[in-house]
Design an enzyme around this catalytic site. Structure first.
Site, PDB file in Angstrom:
ATOM      1  N   GLY A  11     -21.222 -69.889 -19.381  1.00  0.00           N
ATOM      2  CA  GLY A  11     -20.773 -70.248 -20.484  1.00  0.00           C
ATOM      3  C   GLY A  11     -19.922 -71.360 -20.587  1.00  0.00           C
ATOM      4  O   GLY A  11     -19.036 -71.709 -19.488  1.00  0.00           O
ATOM      5  N   ARG A  72     -27.913 -70.395 -17.135  1.00  0.00           N
ATOM      6  CA  ARG A  72     -27.816 -69.480 -16.198  1.00  0.00           C
ATOM      7  C   ARG A  72     -29.327 -69.320 -15.766  1.00  0.00           C
ATOM      8  O   ARG A  72     -30.180 -69.711 -16.263  1.00  0.00           O
ATOM      9  CB  ARG A  72     -27.795 -68.152 -16.936  1.00  0.00           C
ATOM     10  CG  ARG A  72     -26.301 -68.047 -17.469  1.00  0.00           C
ATOM     11  CD  ARG A  72     -25.743 -66.706 -18.242  1.00  0.00           C
ATOM     12  NE  ARG A  72     -24.366 -66.643 -18.510  1.00  0.00           N
ATOM     13  CZ  ARG A  72     -23.829 -67.063 -19.713  1.00  0.00           C
ATOM     14  NH1 ARG A  72     -24.744 -67.696 -20.527  1.00  0.00           N
ATOM     15  NH2 ARG A  72     -22.739 -67.106 -19.996  1.00  0.00           N
ATOM     16  N   SER A  73     -29.629 -68.804 -14.299  1.00  0.00           N
ATOM     17  CA  SER A  73     -30.800 -68.679 -13.733  1.00  0.00           C
ATOM     18  C   SER A  73     -31.126 -67.662 -13.124  1.00  0.00           C
ATOM     19  O   SER A  73     -30.422 -67.244 -11.974  1.00  0.00           O
ATOM     20  CB  SER A  73     -31.043 -70.034 -12.744  1.00  0.00           C
ATOM     21  OG  SER A  73     -32.228 -69.981 -12.281  1.00  0.00           O
ATOM     22  N   ASP A 103     -16.869 -65.787 -12.374  1.00  0.00           N
ATOM     23  CA  ASP A 103     -17.191 -64.947 -11.205  1.00  0.00           C
ATOM     24  C   ASP A 103     -18.576 -64.845 -10.820  1.00  0.00           C
ATOM     25  O   ASP A 103     -18.851 -64.687  -9.592  1.00  0.00           O
ATOM     26  CB  ASP A 103     -16.602 -63.821 -11.081  1.00  0.00           C
ATOM     27  CG  ASP A 103     -16.785 -62.861 -12.459  1.00  0.00           C
ATOM     28  OD1 ASP A 103     -17.432 -63.237 -13.251  1.00  0.00           O
ATOM     29  OD2 ASP A 103     -16.148 -61.795 -12.482  1.00  0.00           O
ATOM     30  N   THR A 126     -13.715 -70.149 -18.141  1.00  0.00           N
ATOM     31  CA  THR A 126     -14.186 -69.300 -19.209  1.00  0.00           C
ATOM     32  C   THR A 126     -13.109 -68.725 -20.130  1.00  0.00           C
ATOM     33  O   THR A 126     -11.973 -68.572 -19.828  1.00  0.00           O
ATOM     34  CB  THR A 126     -14.724 -67.878 -18.629  1.00  0.00           C
ATOM     35  OG1 THR A 126     -15.101 -67.062 -19.451  1.00  0.00           O
ATOM     36  CG2 THR A 126     -13.525 -67.462 -17.677  1.00  0.00           C
ATOM     37  N   ILE A 127     -13.320 -68.870 -21.612  1.00  0.00           N
ATOM     38  CA  ILE A 127     -12.237 -68.607 -22.555  1.00  0.00           C
ATOM     39  C   ILE A 127     -12.050 -67.174 -22.349  1.00  0.00           C
ATOM     40  O   ILE A 127     -11.007 -66.917 -23.138  1.00  0.00           O
ATOM     41  CB  ILE A 127     -12.958 -69.175 -23.928  1.00  0.00           C
ATOM     42  CG1 ILE A 127     -14.177 -68.167 -24.453  1.00  0.00           C
ATOM     43  CG2 ILE A 127     -13.349 -70.751 -23.983  1.00  0.00           C
ATOM     44  CD1 ILE A 127     -14.437 -68.363 -25.964  1.00  0.00           C
ATOM     45  N   ASP A 128     -12.537 -66.291 -21.821  1.00  0.00           N
ATOM     46  CA  ASP A 128     -12.364 -64.871 -21.912  1.00  0.00           C
ATOM     47  C   ASP A 128     -11.195 -64.791 -20.918  1.00  0.00           C
ATOM     48  O   ASP A 128     -10.311 -63.733 -21.176  1.00  0.00           O
ATOM     49  CB  ASP A 128     -13.442 -63.957 -21.319  1.00  0.00           C
ATOM     50  CG  ASP A 128     -14.533 -63.979 -22.166  1.00  0.00           C
ATOM     51  OD1 ASP A 128     -14.424 -64.467 -23.501  1.00  0.00           O
ATOM     52  OD2 ASP A 128     -15.660 -63.565 -21.954  1.00  0.00           O
ATOM     53  N   ASP A 130     -10.692 -63.884 -17.864  1.00  0.00           N
ATOM     54  CA  ASP A 130     -10.996 -62.522 -17.379  1.00  0.00           C
ATOM     55  C   ASP A 130     -11.276 -62.695 -15.737  1.00  0.00           C
ATOM     56  O   ASP A 130     -11.930 -61.521 -15.364  1.00  0.00           O
ATOM     57  CB  ASP A 130     -12.066 -61.673 -17.976  1.00  0.00           C
ATOM     58  CG  ASP A 130     -13.408 -62.219 -17.918  1.00  0.00           C
ATOM     59  OD1 ASP A 130     -13.589 -63.690 -17.654  1.00  0.00           O
ATOM     60  OD2 ASP A 130     -14.371 -61.727 -18.537  1.00  0.00           O
ATOM     61  N   MET A 170     -14.073 -63.764 -29.658  1.00  0.00           N
ATOM     62  CA  MET A 170     -14.877 -63.636 -28.440  1.00  0.00           C
ATOM     63  C   MET A 170     -14.074 -62.946 -27.618  1.00  0.00           C
ATOM     64  O   MET A 170     -12.823 -62.748 -27.717  1.00  0.00           O
ATOM     65  CB  MET A 170     -15.427 -64.907 -27.998  1.00  0.00           C
ATOM     66  CG  MET A 170     -16.270 -65.413 -28.674  1.00  0.00           C
ATOM     67  SD  MET A 170     -17.109 -66.936 -28.249  1.00  0.00           S
ATOM     68  CE  MET A 170     -18.471 -66.286 -27.287  1.00  0.00           C
ATOM     69  N   ARG A 172     -15.931 -60.340 -24.377  1.00  0.00           N
ATOM     70  CA  ARG A 172     -16.976 -59.379 -24.160  1.00  0.00           C
ATOM     71  C   ARG A 172     -16.319 -58.246 -23.442  1.00  0.00           C
ATOM     72  O   ARG A 172     -16.484 -57.212 -24.070  1.00  0.00           O
ATOM     73  CB  ARG A 172     -18.060 -60.057 -23.007  1.00  0.00           C
ATOM     74  CG  ARG A 172     -19.204 -59.077 -22.880  1.00  0.00           C
ATOM     75  CD  ARG A 172     -20.230 -59.926 -21.971  1.00  0.00           C
ATOM     76  NE  ARG A 172     -19.604 -60.283 -20.852  1.00  0.00           N
ATOM     77  CZ  ARG A 172     -20.147 -61.328 -20.194  1.00  0.00           C
ATOM     78  NH1 ARG A 172     -21.177 -61.744 -20.328  1.00  0.00           N
ATOM     79  NH2 ARG A 172     -19.151 -61.660 -19.008  1.00  0.00           N
ATOM     80  N   GLU A 188      -1.159 -57.966 -38.374  1.00  0.00           N
ATOM     81  CA  GLU A 188      -0.455 -56.563 -38.527  1.00  0.00           C
ATOM     82  C   GLU A 188      -1.280 -55.694 -37.678  1.00  0.00           C
ATOM     83  O   GLU A 188      -0.796 -54.517 -37.527  1.00  0.00           O
ATOM     84  CB  GLU A 188      -0.596 -56.140 -40.140  1.00  0.00           C
ATOM     85  CG  GLU A 188       0.319 -56.904 -41.006  1.00  0.00           C
ATOM     86  CD  GLU A 188       0.173 -58.278 -40.978  1.00  0.00           C
ATOM     87  OE1 GLU A 188       1.071 -59.079 -40.850  1.00  0.00           O
ATOM     88  OE2 GLU A 188      -0.998 -58.872 -41.564  1.00  0.00           O
TER      89      GLU A 188
END
Length: 326
Positions: A11, A72-73, A103, A126-128, A130, A170, A172, A188
């Protein structure tokens, strides 16, 4: 002249282009020929590898995404295609790679190194947010600012009509974006896989708050809740409307979170990541490693370490949001 290539995989995220520009400029400063691998692992296999020039990276510091594109491959999992990729690198005398990705991308390059001895440094992007072993991944700050801007705008219209809004971010398998955004935007309710919650308890709280003058409700939910047996975005909309009795709208932010102008923080970190990655490869260090950022300092760890555990959000951050789930 020694040669080093850079590529992006998986990504995309804001901050990749600043890293690419710094990589090219710094390589020339170190009297090294920089190469650009276009289209990620796919381009590595297909041989889309070109020597970089200053013109290639001029004016890209402020641009989101990645100028050299990504992919991606599945082919890269097959030895014959990795061998083909290696032969493509040999044509340019390249035996060192900087890769921006997650990773999965690092594991792919690690296997590549085991097969053919190509040294590499991975930059977590990666924006996650993680990836285990680093507190921060490239692109996260920009993504958070995109979410903040969108949430603030949706809150404005929600308050005008006494509505609730459900904002889906986002993430995942990781609720980091939703968690930090909920805290920063004064939500809230925050629903993420990492926090246990009870809608009945939350509902009682919201009803009391509405009775005491609350005019609108902001609920932030991570997209990963769809796959982690949590309450989904649409279920939250239905719950707020039917159980709480407040008109509700949903906003799914989607891939807008990956784009946008990189923030100053992401631009600075990208430049530092790229500089230290080049220095590491020029030091003669063999193998593959990942550059990490912890407690405002940079370090290098092994791929095995990155893959040894699953990333967990810090308890201090989770504690800040516990009041939003009870």
């Amino acid at each position: 002249m020694m040669a080093i290539a850079i590529m992006t995989s998986g990504g995309d995220c804001a901050g990749m282009n600043p890293a690419i520009k710094q990589f090219v400029d710094y390589c020339f400063n170190r009297k090294v020929q920089p190469y650009l691998i276009y289209d990620g692992l796919k381009g590595l296999i297909d041989g889309d590898i070109r020597p970089a020039t200053y013109e290639d990276v001029a004016g890209i510091m402020h641009e989101g995404g990645t100028k050299i594109r990504s992919s991606r491959s599945k082919r890269f999992f097959e030895y014959k295609y990795r061998e083909q990729a290696y032969k493509n690198l040999q044509k340019h005398n390249i035996d060192k790679i900087v890769i921006l990705g997650g990773d999965g991308s690092f594991r792919a390059l690690n296997q590549f190194h085991k097969d053919f001895g190509v040294n590499f440094v991975g930059i977590p992007a990666t924006i996650d947010n993680d990836i285990f072993g680093t507190e921060y991944c490239l692109g996260v700050d920009t993504a958070l600012n995109v979410i903040r801007q969108a949430t603030d705008a949706v809150r404005d219209t929600s308050s005008s009509f006494k509505r609730a809004c459900v904002i889906e971010t986002m993430g995942r398998d990781c609720g980091y974006l939703a968690l930090v955004s909920a805290i920063a935007c004064g939500a809230e309710v925050c629903i993420i896989p990492e926090l246990d919650y009870d809608l009945n308890i939350i509902g009682e709280r919201l009803k009391k708050e509405i009775a005491n003058g609350r005019k609108y409700v902001v609920c932030v939910v991570a997209e990963g809740c769809h796959d982690n047996k949590c309450t989904s975005t649409q279920q939250l909309v239905d719950w707020l409307q039917n159980d709480i009795g407040i008109e509700t709208r949903a906003t799914i932010l989607g891939h807008v979170q990956r784009g946008g102008n990189p923030t100053v923080f992401d631009r600075l970190l990208a430049s530092q990541f790229a500089t230290f990655a080049v220095d590491r490869l020029l030091s003669g260090e063999k193998g593959g490693s990942v550059i990490v950022y912890n407690k405002s300092e940079f370090d290098f760890v092994s791929i095995e370490y990155v893959n040894s555990q699953k990333y967990k959000i810090k308890e201090e951050l989770l504690d800040l949001a516990r009041r939003l789930v009870n």
